[in-house]
Write a protein that holds these residues in place. Sequence first.
Motif, PDB file in Angstrom:
ATOM      1  N   GLU A   4       1.724   8.451  17.561  1.00 48.79           N
ATOM      2  CA  GLU A   4       0.312   8.342  17.189  1.00 48.79           C
ATOM      3  C   GLU A   4       0.062   8.825  15.769  1.00 48.79           C
ATOM      4  N   LEU A   5       0.750   9.863  15.348  1.00 46.28           N
ATOM      5  CA  LEU A   5       0.611  10.321  13.966  1.00 46.28           C
ATOM      6  C   LEU A   5       1.174   9.283  13.010  1.00 46.28           C
ATOM      7  N   ALA A   6       2.255   8.616  13.405  1.00 46.23           N
ATOM      8  CA  ALA A   6       2.822   7.551  12.566  1.00 46.23           C
ATOM      9  C   ALA A   6       1.828   6.417  12.379  1.00 46.23           C
ATOM     10  N   LEU A   7       1.128   6.043  13.457  1.00 45.45           N
ATOM     11  CA  LEU A   7       0.098   5.000  13.353  1.00 45.45           C
ATOM     12  C   LEU A   7      -1.001   5.429  12.389  1.00 45.45           C
ATOM     13  N   LYS A   8      -1.434   6.663  12.500  1.00 47.52           N
ATOM     14  CA  LYS A   8      -2.502   7.161  11.620  1.00 47.52           C
ATOM     15  C   LYS A   8      -2.062   7.105  10.162  1.00 47.52           C
ATOM     16  N   SER A   9      -0.841   7.555   9.877  1.00 50.13           N
ATOM     17  CA  SER A   9      -0.350   7.533   8.502  1.00 50.13           C
ATOM     18  C   SER A   9      -0.250   6.110   7.974  1.00 50.13           C
ATOM     19  N   ARG A  10       0.231   5.196   8.809  1.00 46.35           N
ATOM     20  CA  ARG A  10       0.381   3.803   8.379  1.00 46.35           C
ATOM     21  C   ARG A  10      -0.972   3.176   8.078  1.00 46.35           C
ATOM     22  N   ARG A  11      -1.941   3.391   8.973  1.00 46.88           N
ATOM     23  CA  ARG A  11      -3.268   2.802   8.744  1.00 46.88           C
ATOM     24  C   ARG A  11      -3.893   3.355   7.468  1.00 46.88           C
ATOM     25  N   GLN A  12      -3.761   4.654   7.253  1.00 47.16           N
ATOM     26  CA  GLN A  12      -4.310   5.259   6.038  1.00 47.16           C
ATOM     27  C   GLN A  12      -3.623   4.704   4.798  1.00 47.16           C
ATOM     28  N   LEU A  13      -2.316   4.552   4.861  1.00 47.53           N
ATOM     29  CA  LEU A  13      -1.551   4.046   3.727  1.00 47.53           C
ATOM     30  C   LEU A  13      -1.964   2.625   3.382  1.00 47.53           C
ATOM     31  N   LEU A  14      -2.013   1.748   4.391  1.00 46.15           N
ATOM     32  CA  LEU A  14      -2.359   0.352   4.142  1.00 46.15           C
ATOM     33  C   LEU A  14      -3.813   0.206   3.704  1.00 46.15           C
ATOM     34  N   ASP A  15      -4.693   1.005   4.304  1.00 41.10           N
ATOM     35  CA  ASP A  15      -6.104   0.940   3.916  1.00 41.10           C
ATOM     36  C   ASP A  15      -6.276   1.364   2.457  1.00 41.10           C
ATOM     37  N   ARG A  16      -5.616   2.435   2.085  1.00 40.58           N
ATOM     38  CA  ARG A  16      -5.722   2.885   0.690  1.00 40.58           C
ATOM     39  C   ARG A  16      -5.121   1.865  -0.267  1.00 40.58           C
ATOM     40  N   ALA A  17      -3.945   1.333   0.089  1.00 39.07           N
ATOM     41  CA  ALA A  17      -3.291   0.362  -0.778  1.00 39.07           C
ATOM     42  C   ALA A  17      -4.152  -0.873  -0.971  1.00 39.07           C
ATOM     43  N   ALA A  18      -4.779  -1.353   0.110  1.00 38.88           N
ATOM     44  CA  ALA A  18      -5.628  -2.539   0.016  1.00 38.88           C
ATOM     45  C   ALA A  18      -6.901  -2.246  -0.768  1.00 38.88           C
ATOM     46  N   THR A  19      -7.504  -1.083  -0.524  1.00 40.47           N
ATOM     47  CA  THR A  19      -8.760  -0.718  -1.187  1.00 40.47           C
ATOM     48  C   THR A  19      -8.558  -0.520  -2.689  1.00 40.47           C
ATOM     49  N   GLU A  20      -7.487   0.185  -3.051  1.00 34.44           N
ATOM     50  CA  GLU A  20      -7.254   0.527  -4.452  1.00 34.44           C
ATOM     51  C   GLU A  20      -6.354  -0.482  -5.167  1.00 34.44           C
ATOM     52  N   LYS A  21      -5.919  -1.512  -4.406  1.00 29.17           N
ATOM     53  CA  LYS A  21      -5.031  -2.551  -4.961  1.00 29.17           C
ATOM     54  C   LYS A  21      -3.777  -1.933  -5.578  1.00 29.17           C
ATOM     55  N   LEU A  22      -3.161  -1.035  -4.809  1.00 26.96           N
ATOM     56  CA  LEU A  22      -1.948  -0.382  -5.246  1.00 26.96           C
ATOM     57  C   LEU A  22      -0.743  -1.281  -5.007  1.00 26.96           C
ATOM     58  N   LYS A  23       0.196  -1.231  -5.896  1.00 28.94           N
ATOM     59  CA  LYS A  23       1.477  -1.888  -5.668  1.00 28.94           C
ATOM     60  C   LYS A  23       2.265  -1.036  -4.672  1.00 28.94           C
ATOM     61  N   MET A  24       3.100  -1.692  -3.852  1.00 28.01           N
ATOM     62  CA  MET A  24       3.882  -0.981  -2.849  1.00 28.01           C
ATOM     63  C   MET A  24       5.342  -1.426  -2.911  1.00 28.01           C
ATOM     64  N   LEU A  25       6.207  -0.545  -2.418  1.00 32.00           N
ATOM     65  CA  LEU A  25       7.627  -0.880  -2.306  1.00 32.00           C
ATOM     66  C   LEU A  25       8.124  -0.287  -0.990  1.00 32.00           C
ATOM     67  N   GLY A  26       8.648  -1.147  -0.111  1.00 30.41           N
ATOM     68  CA  GLY A  26       9.068  -0.709   1.214  1.00 30.41           C
ATOM     69  C   GLY A  26      10.568  -0.793   1.402  1.00 30.41           C
ATOM     70  N   TYR A  27      11.117   0.212   2.032  1.00 27.99           N
ATOM     71  CA  TYR A  27      12.567   0.329   2.192  1.00 27.99           C
ATOM     72  C   TYR A  27      13.145  -0.786   3.063  1.00 27.99           C
ATOM     73  N   HIS A  28      12.443  -1.136   4.131  1.00 30.31           N
ATOM     74  CA  HIS A  28      12.956  -2.142   5.061  1.00 30.31           C
ATOM     75  C   HIS A  28      12.190  -3.457   4.984  1.00 30.31           C
ATOM     76  N   TRP A  29      11.504  -3.702   3.880  1.00 29.10           N
ATOM     77  CA  TRP A  29      10.733  -4.923   3.731  1.00 29.10           C
ATOM     78  C   TRP A  29      11.618  -6.030   3.181  1.00 29.10           C
ATOM     79  N   THR A  30      11.105  -7.254   3.259  1.00 33.72           N
ATOM     80  CA  THR A  30      11.827  -8.402   2.717  1.00 33.72           C
ATOM     81  C   THR A  30      12.195  -8.135   1.259  1.00 33.72           C
ATOM     82  N   TYR A  31      13.488  -8.229   0.948  1.00 33.30           N
ATOM     83  CA  TYR A  31      13.961  -7.880  -0.395  1.00 33.30           C
ATOM     84  C   TYR A  31      13.215  -8.675  -1.473  1.00 33.30           C
ATOM     85  N   PRO A  32      12.789  -8.040  -2.576  1.00 29.85           N
ATOM     86  CA  PRO A  32      13.027  -6.653  -2.970  1.00 29.85           C
ATOM     87  C   PRO A  32      11.987  -5.667  -2.456  1.00 29.85           C
TER      88      PRO A  32
END
Length: 311
Positions: free
Chosen positions: A266-294
């Motif tokens: 449940e804490l992981a869900l909270k962190s993920r939602r906060q992260l994605l919400d902030r990234a979308a709101t502030e239009k932040l660039k992101m880089l994910g370890y297990h995401w489609t390369y790169p």
Amino acid sequence: MNKLTRSPMKRREFLSVAGGAAIAGAVPSPSRASGRHRFLHGEFDITVLSDGFLTLSADILLPDASPEVRSPILTSLGGDDSGARVQANVPLVRYGKDLILIDNGGGDNFQPSTGRLLQNLLSAGFDPAAITKVIFTHAHPDHSGATTTASGEILYPNATYYVSQTEWDFWTDRDFESRRPHALHAFAEGAKRDLLAVKDRIQLVGEGDEVVPGMAIVNTPGHTPGHISVELQGRDNLLITGDACTNDVIFFQNPNWHFGFDTDPELALKSRRQLLDRAATEKLKMLGYHWTYPGVGYAERKGEAYRFVGA
């Protein structure tokens, strides 16, 4: 071991997944073992190197999804109903005279399809002895397993290693086995192996601490108790997420679904939602370890969920 000065499961047994090569033959997506992607971000020169890939079962990737929902998602990841491969993208960040790895891959301590980082560093012209800093987003074996060689030598002999205070305290607890579920014991064995190997080189960090100017720690707990992300200043600040959002296909589209290796779901869900919400709101660039390369892109809102847009 030092403290850095601050600046203004649904669990499955570890060994069953570490041996995930059992289903690897059924999953045809490429390994990206030779991947190398470079871009500039403010004062930072970033090269995304591949550590290869790992294979995860459907129950780990999609524990909340029904079989009929799972199947097309796994197919979109290049897998089948048994599971799919996910990439291991390791950022190498040059800042002035510093060469900084954010996580160091699996080495010989995870699945045989990981451990390609050293080869790719050398191919890109980087000497392991030139690495000055290694930041652990967390101490799972696909992120910290290459801390030492098979013979026990420190792979990056001139580096300082950064890990969150909470992560250190959790995994190095002398009473871990009596206090924590059995499903975490193999994870703890690997984490202790990696962290204690460099205990005299460890800097303990927390929210807001700067590793170098413009590179700050962001607490994103849940996947592990002390999981951190790293934020780099520049145009559209860059958030390097580790496993705070483990997959760009599954968890952007389904931000309320669990991931099977989250220590505190449940804490992981909270962190993920906060992260994605902030990234979308502030239009932040992101880089994910297990995401489609790169693994570099943006979170764009799509109804109650998100869409990953490659940069």
